[in-house]
Scaffold this motif. Structure first.
Motif, PDB file in Angstrom:
ATOM      1  N   GLU A  51      36.653  52.254  36.439  1.00  0.00           N
ATOM      2  CA  GLU A  51      37.244  51.848  35.165  1.00  0.00           C
ATOM      3  C   GLU A  51      38.658  51.295  35.341  1.00  0.00           C
ATOM      4  OE1 GLU A  51      37.820  56.351  35.579  1.00  0.00           O
ATOM      5  OE2 GLU A  51      36.190  54.945  35.920  1.00  0.00           O
ATOM      6  N   ARG A  52      39.283  51.599  36.457  1.00  0.00           N
ATOM      7  CA  ARG A  52      40.628  51.069  36.703  1.00  0.00           C
ATOM      8  C   ARG A  52      40.626  49.549  36.848  1.00  0.00           C
ATOM      9  NH1 ARG A  52      43.382  55.622  40.612  1.00  0.00           N
ATOM     10  NH2 ARG A  52      44.061  56.924  38.895  1.00  0.00           N
ATOM     11  N   PHE A  53      39.451  48.971  37.091  1.00  0.00           N
ATOM     12  CA  PHE A  53      39.339  47.514  37.203  1.00  0.00           C
ATOM     13  C   PHE A  53      38.548  46.907  36.051  1.00  0.00           C
ATOM     14  CE2 PHE A  53      39.645  49.206  41.535  1.00  0.00           C
ATOM     15  CZ  PHE A  53      40.875  48.674  41.859  1.00  0.00           C
ATOM     16  N   GLU A  54      38.058  47.737  35.162  1.00  0.00           N
ATOM     17  CA  GLU A  54      37.223  47.251  34.070  1.00  0.00           C
ATOM     18  C   GLU A  54      37.882  47.409  32.698  1.00  0.00           C
ATOM     19  OE1 GLU A  54      32.988  48.286  36.266  1.00  0.00           O
ATOM     20  OE2 GLU A  54      33.867  49.769  34.928  1.00  0.00           O
ATOM     21  N   VAL A  55      38.791  48.348  32.574  1.00  0.00           N
ATOM     22  CA  VAL A  55      39.441  48.624  31.292  1.00  0.00           C
ATOM     23  C   VAL A  55      40.789  47.911  31.252  1.00  0.00           C
ATOM     24  CG1 VAL A  55      40.374  50.433  29.806  1.00  0.00           C
ATOM     25  CG2 VAL A  55      38.272  50.851  31.113  1.00  0.00           C
ATOM     26  N   PRO A  56      41.017  47.073  30.238  1.00  0.00           N
ATOM     27  CA  PRO A  56      42.304  46.371  30.145  1.00  0.00           C
ATOM     28  C   PRO A  56      43.479  47.341  30.064  1.00  0.00           C
ATOM     29  CG  PRO A  56      40.712  45.415  28.635  1.00  0.00           C
ATOM     30  CD  PRO A  56      40.095  46.684  29.166  1.00  0.00           C
ATOM     31  N   GLY A  57      44.620  46.868  30.547  1.00  0.00           N
ATOM     32  CA  GLY A  57      45.833  47.674  30.483  1.00  0.00           C
ATOM     33  C   GLY A  57      46.786  47.333  31.612  1.00  0.00           C
ATOM     34  N   GLN A  58      47.865  48.074  31.656  1.00  0.00           N
ATOM     35  CA  GLN A  58      48.929  47.805  32.611  1.00  0.00           C
ATOM     36  C   GLN A  58      48.563  48.290  34.009  1.00  0.00           C
ATOM     37  OE1 GLN A  58      52.677  49.847  31.917  1.00  0.00           O
ATOM     38  NE2 GLN A  58      53.797  48.018  32.511  1.00  0.00           N
ATOM     39  N   ARG A  59      48.801  47.430  34.985  1.00  0.00           N
ATOM     40  CA  ARG A  59      48.688  47.748  36.403  1.00  0.00           C
ATOM     41  C   ARG A  59      49.932  47.159  37.055  1.00  0.00           C
ATOM     42  NH1 ARG A  59      44.989  48.921  33.615  1.00  0.00           N
ATOM     43  NH2 ARG A  59      42.810  49.249  34.138  1.00  0.00           N
ATOM     44  N   TRP A  60      50.075  47.363  38.347  1.00  0.00           N
ATOM     45  CA  TRP A  60      51.190  46.784  39.079  1.00  0.00           C
ATOM     46  C   TRP A  60      50.657  46.121  40.330  1.00  0.00           C
ATOM     47  CZ3 TRP A  60      51.475  50.914  36.006  1.00  0.00           C
ATOM     48  CH2 TRP A  60      52.549  50.988  35.118  1.00  0.00           C
ATOM     49  N   LEU A  61      51.266  45.011  40.693  1.00  0.00           N
ATOM     50  CA  LEU A  61      50.945  44.321  41.937  1.00  0.00           C
ATOM     51  C   LEU A  61      52.154  44.415  42.846  1.00  0.00           C
ATOM     52  CD1 LEU A  61      49.218  41.036  40.698  1.00  0.00           C
ATOM     53  CD2 LEU A  61      48.123  43.087  41.627  1.00  0.00           C
ATOM     54  N   GLN A  62      51.892  44.684  44.122  1.00  0.00           N
ATOM     55  CA  GLN A  62      52.981  44.748  45.091  1.00  0.00           C
ATOM     56  C   GLN A  62      52.640  43.870  46.282  1.00  0.00           C
ATOM     57  OE1 GLN A  62      53.787  48.533  47.015  1.00  0.00           O
ATOM     58  NE2 GLN A  62      55.954  48.005  47.153  1.00  0.00           N
ATOM     59  N   LEU A  63      53.387  42.790  46.403  1.00  0.00           N
ATOM     60  CA  LEU A  63      53.262  41.918  47.567  1.00  0.00           C
ATOM     61  C   LEU A  63      54.060  42.527  48.714  1.00  0.00           C
ATOM     62  CD1 LEU A  63      53.593  38.561  45.666  1.00  0.00           C
ATOM     63  CD2 LEU A  63      51.602  39.287  46.994  1.00  0.00           C
ATOM     64  N   PRO A  64      53.726  42.193  49.963  1.00  0.00           N
ATOM     65  CA  PRO A  64      54.459  42.760  51.099  1.00  0.00           C
ATOM     66  C   PRO A  64      55.972  42.565  50.966  1.00  0.00           C
ATOM     67  CG  PRO A  64      52.532  41.565  51.860  1.00  0.00           C
ATOM     68  CD  PRO A  64      52.655  41.296  50.384  1.00  0.00           C
ATOM     69  N   ASN A  65      56.703  43.621  51.256  1.00  0.00           N
ATOM     70  CA  ASN A  65      58.173  43.626  51.242  1.00  0.00           C
ATOM     71  C   ASN A  65      58.773  43.332  49.871  1.00  0.00           C
ATOM     72  OD1 ASN A  65      58.226  44.107  54.097  1.00  0.00           O
ATOM     73  ND2 ASN A  65      57.743  41.939  54.358  1.00  0.00           N
ATOM     74  N   GLN A  66      58.029  43.615  48.808  1.00  0.00           N
ATOM     75  CA  GLN A  66      58.544  43.419  47.456  1.00  0.00           C
ATOM     76  C   GLN A  66      58.307  44.676  46.634  1.00  0.00           C
ATOM     77  OE1 GLN A  66      57.299  39.851  45.454  1.00  0.00           O
ATOM     78  NE2 GLN A  66      57.474  38.594  47.294  1.00  0.00           N
ATOM     79  N   ASP A  67      59.066  44.813  45.562  1.00  0.00           N
ATOM     80  CA  ASP A  67      58.856  45.919  44.638  1.00  0.00           C
ATOM     81  C   ASP A  67      57.636  45.629  43.774  1.00  0.00           C
ATOM     82  OD1 ASP A  67      61.104  47.331  45.508  1.00  0.00           O
ATOM     83  OD2 ASP A  67      62.422  46.323  44.063  1.00  0.00           O
ATOM     84  N   PRO A  68      56.969  46.672  43.279  1.00  0.00           N
ATOM     85  CA  PRO A  68      55.834  46.457  42.377  1.00  0.00           C
ATOM     86  C   PRO A  68      56.254  45.714  41.111  1.00  0.00           C
ATOM     87  CG  PRO A  68      55.884  48.720  43.166  1.00  0.00           C
ATOM     88  CD  PRO A  68      57.180  48.087  43.588  1.00  0.00           C
TER      89      PRO A  68
END
Length: 175
Positions: free
Chosen positions: A32-49
């Motif tokens: 459900e973490r990939f199916e239910v809309p809502g806030q997530r965070w992306l973190q690219l290498p060497n960057q903050d989320p």
């Protein structure tokens, strides 16, 4: 936020199509973490989320991959730019578990002791999922041992004391 404030739930592995969707390789037992809309965070290498809004998602039939659409990722080029990003949720958003269920992140790093002798056998260094969960235990010589994570072999898991005990069948730690 510190690293322990986040849980990695997957990684962006590829762009999907032309409209900004991406494929995600999950590292969670909660689809459900990939199916239910809502806030997530992306973190690219060497960057903050960075906060992102999940608009929609679906599992690819027969595969352990999800296709998701994040707000503000509108085309394939933008999707390709986040390839390799870790998908995160806040540690406080961990789902409640039943008795004798554990989050992988709680098991990694636990000290492993022999159930009968209390001799230290090593440290849990990874967990693999297949037909059953298997703990990877690294001993003092950096040798890795695979231990079936079943109650008969791992009768004690004590997160407060940062330890688990293994009632190993003969030869399990001698191979």
């Amino acid at each position: 936020m510190a690293e322990q404030d986040w849980i990695i739930i997957g990684q962006v592995v590829a762009a999907q199509g032309l409209k900004g969707e991406v494929r995600i390789n999950p590292s969670t037992d909660f689809p459900e973490r990939f199916e239910v809309p809502g806030q997530r965070w992306l973190q690219l290498p060497n960057q903050d989320p960075q906060s992102v809004e999940l608009e929609r998602g679906r599992q690819i039939p027969g595969k352990n991959l999800f296709v998701v659409k994040f707000e503000h990722i509108q085309d394939r080029t933008q999707a390709e730019n986040i390839r390799g990003a870790k998908v995160l949720v806040r540690a406080g958003d961990r789902p409640e578990l039943e008795a004798d269920e554990y989050h992988v992140s709680d098991l990694i790093g636990l000290e492993v002791f022999d159930y009968n002798t209390q001799a230290k056998l090593g440290i849990v260094s990874d967990l693999y999922t297949a037909a059953q969960d298997v703990l990877e235990v690294t001993d003092a010589n950096q040798k890795k041992h695979l231990v079936p994570f079943v109650k008969a072999i791992v009768p004690v898991v004590d997160l407060v004391e940062n330890r688990l005990e293994v009632d190993a069948p003969p030869g399990l730690f001698e191979i």
